[in-house]
Motif scaffolding. Sequence first.
Motif, mmCIF file in Angstrom:
data_model
loop_
_atom_site.group_PDB
_atom_site.id
_atom_site.type_symbol
_atom_site.label_atom_id
_atom_site.label_comp_id
_atom_site.label_asym_id
_atom_site.label_seq_id
_atom_site.Cartn_x
_atom_site.Cartn_y
_atom_site.Cartn_z
ATOM 1 N N ASP A 1 71.445 42.556 -26.221
ATOM 2 C CA ASP A 1 72.571 42.611 -27.148
ATOM 3 C C ASP A 1 72.104 42.438 -28.585
ATOM 4 O OD1 ASP A 1 74.196 42.905 -24.966
ATOM 5 O OD2 ASP A 1 74.897 40.832 -24.940
ATOM 6 N N LEU A 2 71.186 41.494 -28.808
ATOM 7 C CA LEU A 2 70.676 41.244 -30.153
ATOM 8 C C LEU A 2 69.945 42.475 -30.687
ATOM 9 C CD1 LEU A 2 70.070 39.420 -32.559
ATOM 10 C CD2 LEU A 2 68.118 38.500 -31.271
ATOM 11 N N ARG A 3 69.107 43.055 -29.873
ATOM 12 C CA ARG A 3 68.355 44.239 -30.306
ATOM 13 C C ARG A 3 69.296 45.385 -30.653
ATOM 14 N NH1 ARG A 3 66.843 48.784 -27.804
ATOM 15 N NH2 ARG A 3 65.009 49.901 -28.592
ATOM 16 N N GLU A 4 70.290 45.634 -29.815
ATOM 17 C CA GLU A 4 71.211 46.746 -30.063
ATOM 18 C C GLU A 4 72.038 46.506 -31.315
ATOM 19 O OE1 GLU A 4 73.425 47.254 -26.465
ATOM 20 O OE2 GLU A 4 71.837 48.421 -25.506
ATOM 21 N N GLU B 1 55.884 30.517 -30.192
ATOM 22 C CA GLU B 1 55.503 31.895 -30.479
ATOM 23 C C GLU B 1 56.714 32.714 -30.906
ATOM 24 O OE1 GLU B 1 51.679 32.649 -27.596
ATOM 25 O OE2 GLU B 1 53.666 32.940 -26.715
ATOM 26 N N VAL B 2 56.439 33.805 -31.581
ATOM 27 C CA VAL B 2 57.471 34.787 -31.883
ATOM 28 C C VAL B 2 57.282 35.951 -30.907
ATOM 29 C CG1 VAL B 2 55.990 35.776 -33.697
ATOM 30 C CG2 VAL B 2 58.394 36.398 -33.575
ATOM 31 N N VAL B 3 58.375 36.375 -30.287
ATOM 32 C CA VAL B 3 58.371 37.512 -29.378
ATOM 33 C C VAL B 3 59.055 38.672 -30.095
ATOM 34 C CG1 VAL B 3 59.149 38.434 -27.166
ATOM 35 C CG2 VAL B 3 58.413 36.047 -27.333
ATOM 36 N N TYR B 4 58.411 39.828 -30.110
ATOM 37 C CA TYR B 4 58.934 40.972 -30.845
ATOM 38 C C TYR B 4 59.867 41.808 -29.962
ATOM 39 C CZ TYR B 4 55.630 39.753 -34.450
ATOM 40 O OH TYR B 4 54.952 39.071 -35.422
ATOM 41 N N LEU B 5 61.108 41.972 -30.443
ATOM 42 C CA LEU B 5 62.094 42.762 -29.704
ATOM 43 C C LEU B 5 62.110 44.223 -30.148
ATOM 44 C CD1 LEU B 5 65.214 40.410 -29.539
ATOM 45 C CD2 LEU B 5 63.214 40.501 -28.039
ATOM 46 N N GLU B 6 61.700 44.459 -31.401
ATOM 47 C CA GLU B 6 61.723 45.832 -31.904
ATOM 48 C C GLU B 6 60.700 45.992 -33.012
ATOM 49 O OE1 GLU B 6 61.864 49.127 -31.671
ATOM 50 O OE2 GLU B 6 63.894 48.827 -30.858
ATOM 51 N N ARG B 7 60.179 47.204 -33.108
ATOM 52 C CA ARG B 7 59.247 47.551 -34.179
ATOM 53 C C ARG B 7 59.479 49.011 -34.521
ATOM 54 N NH1 ARG B 7 52.578 47.460 -33.850
ATOM 55 N NH2 ARG B 7 52.208 48.823 -35.653
ATOM 56 N N ILE B 8 59.741 49.297 -35.776
ATOM 57 C CA ILE B 8 59.970 50.662 -36.232
ATOM 58 C C ILE B 8 58.913 51.000 -37.278
ATOM 59 C CG2 ILE B 8 61.591 52.238 -37.355
ATOM 60 C CD1 ILE B 8 63.873 50.489 -36.363
ATOM 61 N N HIS B 9 58.271 52.144 -37.115
ATOM 62 C CA HIS B 9 57.248 52.549 -38.086
ATOM 63 C C HIS B 9 57.235 54.067 -38.210
ATOM 64 C CE1 HIS B 9 54.665 53.858 -34.768
ATOM 65 N NE2 HIS B 9 54.973 52.726 -34.162
ATOM 66 N N GLY B 10 56.588 54.538 -39.252
ATOM 67 C CA GLY B 10 56.484 55.968 -39.489
ATOM 68 C C GLY B 10 55.306 56.574 -38.742
ATOM 69 N N HIS B 11 54.906 57.759 -39.187
ATOM 70 C CA HIS B 11 53.814 58.467 -38.514
ATOM 71 C C HIS B 11 52.481 57.745 -38.675
ATOM 72 C CE1 HIS B 11 56.251 61.875 -37.407
ATOM 73 N NE2 HIS B 11 56.673 62.007 -38.649
ATOM 74 N N LEU C 1 48.428 46.668 -36.378
ATOM 75 C CA LEU C 1 48.968 45.313 -36.297
ATOM 76 C C LEU C 1 48.856 44.786 -34.871
ATOM 77 C CD1 LEU C 1 52.253 45.894 -38.331
ATOM 78 C CD2 LEU C 1 50.265 44.589 -39.091
ATOM 79 N N PRO C 2 48.739 43.462 -34.714
ATOM 80 C CA PRO C 2 48.698 42.879 -33.370
ATOM 81 C C PRO C 2 50.078 42.805 -32.728
ATOM 82 C CG PRO C 2 48.559 41.147 -35.003
ATOM 83 C CD PRO C 2 48.530 42.450 -35.759
ATOM 84 N N SER C 3 51.136 43.021 -33.510
ATOM 85 C CA SER C 3 52.492 42.940 -32.972
ATOM 86 C C SER C 3 52.813 44.175 -32.145
ATOM 87 C CB SER C 3 53.501 42.837 -34.116
ATOM 88 O OG SER C 3 53.370 43.950 -34.990
ATOM 89 N N ARG C 4 53.577 43.963 -31.072
ATOM 90 C CA ARG C 4 54.065 45.068 -30.242
ATOM 91 C C ARG C 4 55.337 44.608 -29.549
ATOM 92 N NH1 ARG C 4 52.715 43.611 -25.173
ATOM 93 N NH2 ARG C 4 51.109 42.010 -24.972
ATOM 94 N N ILE C 5 56.183 45.557 -29.210
ATOM 95 C CA ILE C 5 57.453 45.220 -28.574
ATOM 96 C C ILE C 5 57.189 44.512 -27.246
ATOM 97 C CG2 ILE C 5 59.577 46.132 -27.569
ATOM 98 C CD1 ILE C 5 59.420 48.423 -29.557
ATOM 99 N N GLY C 6 57.796 43.350 -27.091
ATOM 100 C CA GLY C 6 57.583 42.549 -25.892
ATOM 101 C C GLY C 6 56.407 41.604 -25.994
ATOM 102 N N GLY C 7 55.573 41.779 -27.017
ATOM 103 C CA GLY C 7 54.414 40.914 -27.195
ATOM 104 C C GLY C 7 54.765 39.682 -28.014
#
Length: 241
Positions: A73-76, A102-112, A117-123
Motif C-alpha cells: 500500500d505504501l509503495r503504491e 537497516e533501511v529496506v528499499y521498496l522502490e527505486r526509479i532511475h533513467g537509462h 549503487l548498492p541499493s536495490r528493491i527489496g535490499g
Amino acid sequence: MLDKATLILEAFSPSGGPFRLSELSDRTGLPKPTVHRLAADLVRLGWLERSGPRYRLGAKLFELGSLVPHRLDLRETALPFLQDLFEATRETVHLGVREGMEVVYLERIHGHEALQLPSRIGGSLPLSCTGVGKALLAFSGPELTEELLSRPLPSLTPYSITDPARLRMALEKIQVSGLAYEEQEAAPGVACIAAPVFAGGGTTVAALSVAVPRTRFSPAQLAPAVRTAALGLSRVLRAGT
C-alpha cells in the motif's frame, strides 16, 4: 531446521550476495554439510537461486515480500510522488522503510544511465550509511538513536560515518532542517539528499531520496523537490489514517 534456514536467508543481508557455500557457512556459523543440505531445499522451493558454485536470493522471496499489505500500500501510494520527483530531477529516486537497524528499499526509479549503487528493491543497507536511513533514524525516536550509537557503526566506504559523536551531530542537523545529506557514504562518487515521510500522529513511516553523481550534487536545487515530494506523500498518508 526452520531457524537454520532463516539464518541462511538472513546471511544475504545487507549485500544480497551471491555467496559460496563456504561463505554461507562462515556467515551463519553452521557446518558446511548443513548449509549444503538446507541450501538445496531452499533452491528447490525457489527461495534461493544457484549459479555455478554461488547462491543468491530467489525470486519467490521478492514475490512474497511484494505482497506484504503495508509495504504494498505504501509503495503504491508513493509511486506518483516518486515519479514526479524523478521527472523534476531526472536523477535516481528511492523510497525506503526502516527494519531494525537497516533501511529496506521498496522502490527505486532511475533513467537509462543508472548510478552504480548498492541499493536495490527489496535490499537493505545500514541506516547510518544512507540518506534515506539517516532521515528515518533522525525521526524515529531517541531510543533507537541511542541503541544504534551504542553499537559499532558499519562502514560501506571510507567516507561512512563511524564516529558516534559525528553521527549524533548529523542527526541533530537533520531534525532541524528536515533533510538528510549523504556524500559518498554508501557508494564512491555518489551524493544523496533525503526527507522523512510521516503518517498519522507524526509517525515516521518511510523516507525518500534523490541520489546523484557527486560532481553535479546541488542541494539548493534538489532540496525543494525532495521536500515537496515528502510533504505531498505525508499529506496523503495522514488523510488516509
